[in-house]
Design an enzyme around this catalytic site. Sequence first.
Site, PDB file in Angstrom:
ATOM      1  CE  LYS A 288      -7.382   9.414   8.553  1.00 54.70           C
ATOM      2  NZ  LYS A 288      -6.041   9.532   7.999  1.00 54.70           N
TER       3      LYS A 288
ATOM      4  CE  LYS B 236      -7.435   8.502   1.218  1.00 57.27           C
ATOM      5  NZ  LYS B 236      -7.756   8.959   2.581  1.00 57.27           N
TER       6      LYS B 236
ATOM      7  CD  GLU C 261      -7.599  12.266   2.705  1.00 57.87           C
ATOM      8  OE1 GLU C 261      -8.362  11.687   1.898  1.00 57.87           O
ATOM      9  OE2 GLU C 261      -7.180  11.720   3.731  1.00 57.87           O
TER      10      GLU C 261
ATOM     11  CG  ASP D 134      -4.640  11.342   1.389  1.00 59.20           C
ATOM     12  OD1 ASP D 134      -4.117  12.467   1.568  1.00 59.20           O
ATOM     13  OD2 ASP D 134      -4.845  10.525   2.310  1.00 59.20           O
TER      14      ASP D 134
ATOM     15  CE  LYS E 247      -3.269   7.050   1.320  1.00 54.26           C
ATOM     16  NZ  LYS E 247      -3.510   8.159   2.225  1.00 54.26           N
TER      17      LYS E 247
ATOM     18  CG  ASP F 181      -6.366  12.696   6.858  1.00 54.96           C
ATOM     19  OD1 ASP F 181      -6.855  12.504   7.986  1.00 54.96           O
ATOM     20  OD2 ASP F 181      -5.769  11.799   6.233  1.00 54.96           O
TER      21      ASP F 181
ATOM     22  CD  GLU G 217      -9.936   7.273   4.634  1.00 61.50           C
ATOM     23  OE1 GLU G 217      -9.622   7.541   3.462  1.00 61.50           O
ATOM     24  OE2 GLU G 217      -9.283   7.680   5.619  1.00 61.50           O
TER      25      GLU G 217
ATOM     26  CG  HIS H  57      -2.102   0.795   1.186  1.00 57.33           C
ATOM     27  ND1 HIS H  57      -3.100   0.595   0.262  1.00 57.33           N
ATOM     28  CD2 HIS H  57      -2.494   1.869   1.926  1.00 57.33           C
ATOM     29  CE1 HIS H  57      -4.061   1.502   0.446  1.00 57.33           C
ATOM     30  NE2 HIS H  57      -3.701   2.287   1.445  1.00 57.33           N
TER      31      HIS H  57
HETATM   32  C1  MUC Z   1      -4.769   8.793   5.074  1.00 53.49           C
HETATM   33  O1  MUC Z   1      -3.972   9.716   5.045  1.00 53.49           O
HETATM   34  O2  MUC Z   1      -5.882   9.054   4.697  1.00 53.49           O
HETATM   35  C2  MUC Z   1      -6.406   6.236   4.958  1.00 53.49           C
HETATM   36  C3  MUC Z   1      -6.649   5.419   3.917  1.00 53.49           C
HETATM   37  C4  MUC Z   1      -5.419   5.044   3.364  1.00 53.49           C
HETATM   38  O3  MUC Z   1      -5.215   4.333   2.410  1.00 53.49           O
HETATM   39  O4  MUC Z   1      -4.450   5.652   4.056  1.00 53.49           O
HETATM   40  C5  MUC Z   1      -4.993   6.282   5.171  1.00 53.49           C
HETATM   41  C6  MUC Z   1      -4.331   7.492   5.628  1.00 53.49           C
HETATM   42 MG    MG Z   2      -5.395  11.155   4.317  1.00 55.15          MG
END
Ligand code: MUC
Ligand code: MG
Length: 369
Positions: free
Chosen positions: A269, A163, A220, A194, A165, A245, A323, A18
Amino acid sequence: MYKSIETLIVDIPTIRPHKMAVATMQTQALVLIKVTTDDGLIGWGEATTIGGLGYAEESPESVRTNIEHYFAPLLKSLKNLNVAQTMQILKRNINGNRFAKCAIQTALLDIQAQRLNVPLSELLGGRLRDSVPVLWVLASGNTEKDIAEANKMIAAKRHNTFKLKIGSRAVEADVEHVLAIKKALGKDVSIRVDVNRAWSELQAIKGIQLLQDGGVDLIEQPCAIDNLDAMQRLTRRFDIAIMADESLMGPQSAYEIARHNGASVFAVKVAQSGGLIEGCEVAKIAQLAGIDLYGGTMLEGPVGTVASAHAFSTFENLAYGTELFGPLLLTEQILQTPLQYENFELKLPNTPGLGIELDLDKIDHLRRR
Ligand code: MUC
Ligand code: MG
């Protein structure tokens, strides 16, 4: 009253690497807290984080040490107090440590809800929904693999919102990756990104403009945690939703961000907020300020995930869904009956407390010695 407080670190490999700007995860270290009362009730909480100290200020090891040396002796010394009074004493005596506090509060609420024979959400004001929408995070690091993964999720009716990254490559390369996925999945599939605070303000202006023009729905945490001024300028400049976040660290920072128009959406969170109750307070501040809500995750296992779901189920506005897919990223399940994901949503249990039963043999087998 509280007989024992145990901290278990359970290492579980992920189903694939991941990849995030802050860390690449191959394994998740679940941090589980088990509180046992004198009269035999057991409550569970979770204090899982991401990438050791890559994401937040607490690591699995620091949570364990601080619970063993500070939280547990203090908790064991308390008698005849309710959850609010207990948490007040913990807060007065222990600075910071939001993840550990969240896990302890969750376990205490789990116990109290079991005593009252109600689902935990009823102690947070009561649920407004019996399930929450759950998106999936595409983070394999490869565009074609991400598209194939998304199509599989849509076909299985597990997730229809994604989402991505980004932030570890050049802005242009990241934008190309995102827009290729957006194009392949089509206009009906919501795509968010994000950045995990990787961009300068100038990089953000460039990246967000291109992503907004390409039909992406949300950005994000584009900039650094402390750069509230940049977040404010970006929120004002663009039509696209800008979500806070990492910079949300509980009700006080929620208030500051809201006051400065530093985001149009909050990723709540529970661990970052310092508790389920504090997560609900962050949501209330958002609601009063006209900020939309999204239910975030620290990629927790089932304990933190279902605890978060209890909290998010009480939010009046959950415009951007959640999420809460953490358990689905793991190769091993640690519940007797896994959490129920169907029709793009996670169903909330109706049984008392958190409403889950842990597989203790499995946990014992996987836990770090
Ligand atoms: C984040 O920064 O959002 C949440 C889902 C994911 O894949 O990473 C986290 C952290
Ligand atoms: Mg995030």
